[in-house]
Design an enzyme around this catalytic site. Structure first.
Site: not given
Length: 167
Positions: A34, A57, A113, A116, A139, A148
């Protein structure tokens, strides 16, 4: 972003008067971290060709590999710009200006973003493993990373080659 857009953006980033925006952007493109993680990077987080993150995060620690050249560039940059212990200072505004000069149109709220997302998209397009991408991006849920998967048209081909009936 396409490869062509990336190339144009990299040229515009180098033109910036902000000394940090180019390297912060390239760290994001090379690792998928990020923007805030790259921008707030501390020297002690970079070691043995890894960038280590403890406060993410999601609250989970992760380490993202980098090549030796990028590691050397990070330390050289830090030596040149000593910013009270930090490697970089804020450069989001300079990134926005480079995006505008490059003529890249982005969805609302997707300014930094996009780097990323671009990393993740190209990782899959170039044959990356979805589980590796999940770990790199940090994640918690594979469903988030699966956005993706469609970008790798051959991502399921290994089932044909790695099943126990193939001799």
């Amino acid at each position: 972003m396409t490869k062509e857009q990336i190339a144009v953006l990299l040229v515009e980033l180098k033109k910036s008067t902000n000394p940090h925006v180019d390297l912060v952007s390239r760290i994001c493109l090379a690792t998928g971290v990020r923007w805030s993680e790259a921008e707030q990077l501390q020297p002690q987080q970079v070691q043995q060709r890894l960038i280590q993150f403890a406060r993410t995060k999601t609250g989970k620690a992760r380490a993202v590999p980098i090549n030796q050249d990028m590691q050397d560039e990070i330390f050289t940059h830090h030596a040149e710009h000593r910013n009270m212990g930090a490697i970089f200072t804020g450069c989001t505004g300079a990134f926005k200006e480079a995006i505008e000069r490059a003529g890249i149109q982005l969805p609302m709220e997707q300014l930094t973003h996009v780097l990323r997302h671009t990393f993740a998209s190209h990782f899959m397009i170039n044959g990356g493993n979805i589980l590796a991408l999940k770990r790199i991006l940090g994640h918690q849920d594979l469903k988030t990373t699966m956005r993706y998967a469609h970008l790798a048209p051959d991502h399921l081909d290994s089932a044909r080659q790695l099943n126990p009936l193939v001799f």
